[in-house]
Design an enzyme around this catalytic site. Structure first.
Site, PDB file in Angstrom:
ATOM      1  N   GLY A 220     -12.878  87.745  18.734  1.00  0.00           N
ATOM      2  CA  GLY A 220     -13.990  87.359  17.867  1.00  0.00           C
ATOM      3  C   GLY A 220     -15.228  86.983  18.648  1.00  0.00           C
ATOM      4  N   GLU A 221     -15.051  86.247  19.747  1.00  0.00           N
ATOM      5  CA  GLU A 221     -16.169  85.843  20.576  1.00  0.00           C
ATOM      6  C   GLU A 221     -16.759  87.052  21.321  1.00  0.00           C
ATOM      7  OE1 GLU A 221     -14.135  82.909  18.992  1.00  0.00           O
ATOM      8  OE2 GLU A 221     -13.144  84.085  20.558  1.00  0.00           O
TER       9      GLU A 221
END
Length: 411
Positions: free
Chosen positions: A59-60
């Site tokens: 996600g990051e």
């Protein structure tokens, strides 16, 4: 406090090694970290100029990608080191084209931090959102290396802002500048006398907006949809799949198609999901030579195509927030201008509340609530279209973080 932290880190490392034979995900991380330094030694030369990007997980990475891509183009003669802590990020993006080498970040000990920075010696370091590792960052600060934190989001109950959080708090000062997602995060940083901070917003808005410029066509999805209304349920977990199957089984609507993309695509869960459906369904893995138009449900038992699938949706459900798992990415479907349904456990996701306030996203807890809002979105085309437009407008209003970050870096 630093002494206690270092003891806990070593204990955590030992625990991970002990558990690894019994958990494939943890095992991947343990083995991967053992290979990190050798990988760096064989990939980098002392004369290389480098950049270091660090992400906790997938996600990051997606959050930082718009910035990484711009830096990859600008620093085309540099070698880029991309590190992950989580196997779910590393395993999916270990061949990322924006990096020359993709590695697991070693456990945060002083020795590992020194060895890592001796090998990498980055001209610029970028951390995304969180995953603050004090020994690595303190070593960055000691060596006077440039580092920034982007898309940061803080909450007042975090250790940084408690009396016992000095070690983590000090690590934040290794960043020469922090770009936050919101004003409240900026205020929290200023409360600990960290003042080199800007509210730039979330780079994910720029990331998802770029999806509109790509080719999102999937012929098999177009065939399956067959010009009918389409509900796409992305990154689903069993508790959300139960709501979906109950709804589908109780409403055999021949003018509505459903696409379900489970987070867990292991065969037992996929088989159970398909067995629970009383209508005609087809798996992605078995789509060849199948009559896709005849199926009402398409189950996506693969990864990497969900974002494109959202482009075919008229309504989306995003999983994760009904149980204990975190809410998955609501911005990916929102950019296509469609209304979204989520679970009720979204307090750690400020964009979710903002989208609820903007009347494009709807939070539910129980089956009846799910049925009611989905019925309304299906049956009331004006309501559906307006809700979707609200999401599209929300995305457009909030993009622009990448420009601010690049401007700070003078790129």
């Amino acid at each position: 406090m630093a002494f206690i932290y270092n003891i806990l880190i070593k204990l955590a490392d030992g625990a991970l090694r002990a558990i690894s034979p019994f958990n494939s995900k943890i095992k991947s991380g343990v083995i991967g970290r053992q290979n990190t330094f050798q990988t760096l030694k064989t990939t980098l030369q002392k004369t290389d100029k480098t950049l270091w990007f660090h992400c906790a997980s997938l996600g990051e990475y997606e959050q930082g990608l718009p910035v990484f891509t711009k830096l990859r183009t600008h620093y085309h003669k540099h070698k880029i080191v991309l590190s992950f802590f989580s196997p779910s990020g590393y395993e999916i993006r270990k061949n990322s084209p924006i990096a020359d080498v993709v590695i697991y970040l070693p456990i945060d000990t002083k020795k590992n931090a020194k060895t890592f920075l001796d090998l990498v010696n980055p001209e610029l370091t970028i951390f995304v959102k969180y995953d603050i590792w004090p020994n690595f960052l303190n070593e960055v600060k000691k060596r006077k290396l440039r580092a920034i934190l982007i898309s940061a989001a803080f909450r007042k109950n975090q250790s940084y802002f408690k009396f016992y959080g000095r070690n983590l708090r000090n690590a934040l000062f290794a960043f020469e500048h922090i770009f936050t997602q919101n004003e409240s995060s900026k205020t929290l940083l200023e409360s600990i006398q960290y003042n080199s901070v800007s509210v730039s917003g979330d780079t994910r808005f720029d990331r998802v907006t770029s999806q509109l410029e790509l080719d999102n066509n999937l012929d098999f999805i177009e065939t399956f949809k067959d010009y009918k209304l389409c509900v796409v349920a992305g990154s689903t977990w069993p508790e959300g799949e139960k709501l979906l199957t109950n709804y589908i089984n109780s409403r055999p609507l021949d003018y509505v198609k459903f696409i379900i993309a489970p987070h867990n695509i292991k065969a037992p869960q996929i088989n159970q999901l398909q067995q629970n459906l009383k209508v005609n369904s087809v798996l992605f893995s078995e789509k060849e030579n199948k009559n896709l138009k005849a199926a009402q449900v398409f189950i996506v038992n693969t990864i990497g195509i969900l974002t494109k699938i959202y482009s075919y949706a008229d309504i989306a459900y995003v999983g994760g927030a009904l149980g204990t798992t975190g809410l998955h990415n609501t911005l990916e479907p929102a950019v296509f201008g469609i209304p979204i349904i989520i679970g009720n456990n979204h307090e750690k996701f400020p964009e979710a509340q903002a989208m609820i306030n903007a009347k494009g996203l709807f939070s539910i807890e129980k089956q009846q609530e799910f049925n009611t809002i989905l019925d309304k979105l299906i049956e009331d085309s004006d309501f559906r279209e307006q809700s979707g437009q609200n999401n599209s407008s929300f995305i457009k209003k909030n993009k622009g973080a990448v420009i601010q970050i690049l401007d700070y870096l003078r790129i």
